[in-house]
Design a protein around this motif. Structure first.
Motif, mmCIF file in Angstrom:
data_model
loop_
_atom_site.group_PDB
_atom_site.id
_atom_site.type_symbol
_atom_site.label_atom_id
_atom_site.label_comp_id
_atom_site.label_asym_id
_atom_site.label_seq_id
_atom_site.Cartn_x
_atom_site.Cartn_y
_atom_site.Cartn_z
ATOM 1 N N HIS A 1 -10.995 -21.149 1.649
ATOM 2 C CA HIS A 1 -9.931 -19.678 1.734
ATOM 3 C C HIS A 1 -9.521 -19.569 0.475
ATOM 4 N N VAL A 2 -10.154 -17.950 -0.124
ATOM 5 C CA VAL A 2 -9.701 -17.494 -1.326
ATOM 6 C C VAL A 2 -8.601 -16.346 -1.006
ATOM 7 N N ASP A 3 -7.900 -15.995 -2.052
ATOM 8 C CA ASP A 3 -7.076 -15.075 -1.982
ATOM 9 C C ASP A 3 -6.708 -14.534 -3.251
ATOM 10 N N ASP A 4 -6.633 -13.209 -3.628
ATOM 11 C CA ASP A 4 -6.793 -12.482 -4.596
ATOM 12 C C ASP A 4 -5.305 -11.864 -4.594
ATOM 13 N N GLY A 5 -4.412 -12.138 -3.707
ATOM 14 C CA GLY A 5 -3.045 -11.640 -3.798
ATOM 15 C C GLY A 5 -2.792 -10.545 -2.554
ATOM 16 N N SER A 6 -4.020 -9.953 -2.684
ATOM 17 C CA SER A 6 -3.664 -8.809 -1.677
ATOM 18 C C SER A 6 -4.891 -8.958 -0.606
ATOM 19 N N GLU A 7 -5.896 -9.682 -0.650
ATOM 20 C CA GLU A 7 -6.880 -9.919 0.153
ATOM 21 C C GLU A 7 -7.181 -11.298 0.273
ATOM 22 N N ARG A 8 -7.619 -11.884 1.667
ATOM 23 C CA ARG A 8 -7.996 -13.177 2.031
ATOM 24 C C ARG A 8 -9.544 -13.242 2.681
ATOM 25 N N LYS A 9 -10.308 -14.289 2.366
ATOM 26 C CA LYS A 9 -11.472 -14.410 2.903
ATOM 27 C C LYS A 9 -11.712 -15.871 3.062
ATOM 28 N N VAL A 10 -12.494 -16.371 3.887
ATOM 29 C CA VAL A 10 -12.760 -17.765 4.175
ATOM 30 C C VAL A 10 -14.283 -17.988 4.253
ATOM 31 N N PHE A 11 -14.745 -18.810 3.501
ATOM 32 C CA PHE A 11 -16.339 -19.356 3.434
ATOM 33 C C PHE A 11 -16.314 -20.571 3.935
ATOM 34 N N HIS A 12 -17.350 -20.852 4.606
ATOM 35 C CA HIS A 12 -17.699 -22.255 5.369
ATOM 36 C C HIS A 12 -18.757 -22.610 4.696
ATOM 37 N N LEU A 13 -18.610 -23.951 3.954
ATOM 38 C CA LEU A 13 -19.552 -24.715 3.198
ATOM 39 C C LEU A 13 -20.375 -25.541 3.951
ATOM 40 N N ASP A 14 -21.365 -25.897 4.376
ATOM 41 C CA ASP A 14 -21.916 -26.893 5.034
ATOM 42 C C ASP A 14 -23.210 -27.329 4.738
ATOM 43 N N ARG A 15 -23.841 -26.887 3.451
ATOM 44 C CA ARG A 15 -25.045 -27.282 3.004
ATOM 45 C C ARG A 15 -24.978 -27.771 1.388
ATOM 46 N N PRO A 16 -25.756 -28.850 1.088
ATOM 47 C CA PRO A 16 -25.796 -29.445 -0.319
ATOM 48 C C PRO A 16 -26.523 -28.144 -1.076
#
Length: 149
Positions: A83-98
């Motif tokens: 989960h990344v957050d810049d103080g006003s927006e948030r976004k989720v990245f799913h990591l599952d590959r090397p």
């Protein structure tokens, strides 16, 4: 292949500076190999590498931000959500590959959740450990982001 445009404009605080990187991979009957070179595949010179593993079910990691540090997070084994957050927006990245990495720009709050059994998260970092670069409290991070606007 990563290109230097990822670090262009990093001073503008935005989750849009966080990008998935698709590294080269070479596979044959012997298995697979993914090379990562600092300044070429990662958009910075790599100064530190660490990894997170044996995370208990339901536990979260990270929960901090950095003033200047850049990172690439990679799920070397298993999967997790960043989960990344810049103080006003948030976004989720799913990591599952090397062969996929998440570039996390400076001034981004990050939290890592939902580790699968056996997951290993590798972090490539642009600087050596420096406690003064960390925001440990979300309120302090938000205040710093507000001052930068």
């Amino acid at each position: 292949m990563v290109r230097s445009e990822l670090v262009t404009g990093v001073s503008a605080i935005s989750i849009n500076n966080c990008k998935l990187l698709d590294f080269s991979r070479f596979s044959d009957a012997r298995g697979a190999l993914t090379p990562i070179e600092g300044g070429t595949d990662a958009p910075f010179d790599i100064k530190r590498i660490y990894y997170i593993y044996d995370v208990p079910n339901g536990a979260s990691r990270a929960g901090h931000g950095h003033r200047e540090l850049q990172q690439v997070l990679i799920a070397i084994n298993g999967s997790f959500d960043v989960h990344v957050d810049d103080g006003s927006e948030r976004k989720v990245f799913h990591l599952d590959r090397p062969h996929l990495g998440l570039y996390v720009a400076p001034m981004i709050w990050r939290e890592i959740h939902l580790f699968s059994l056996g997951a290993v998260c590798v972090s490539l970092a642009s600087a050596h450990y420096d406690e003064s670069d960390y925001f440990r409290r979300y309120e302090d991070f938000q205040n710093a982001v507000g001052e930068s606007s």
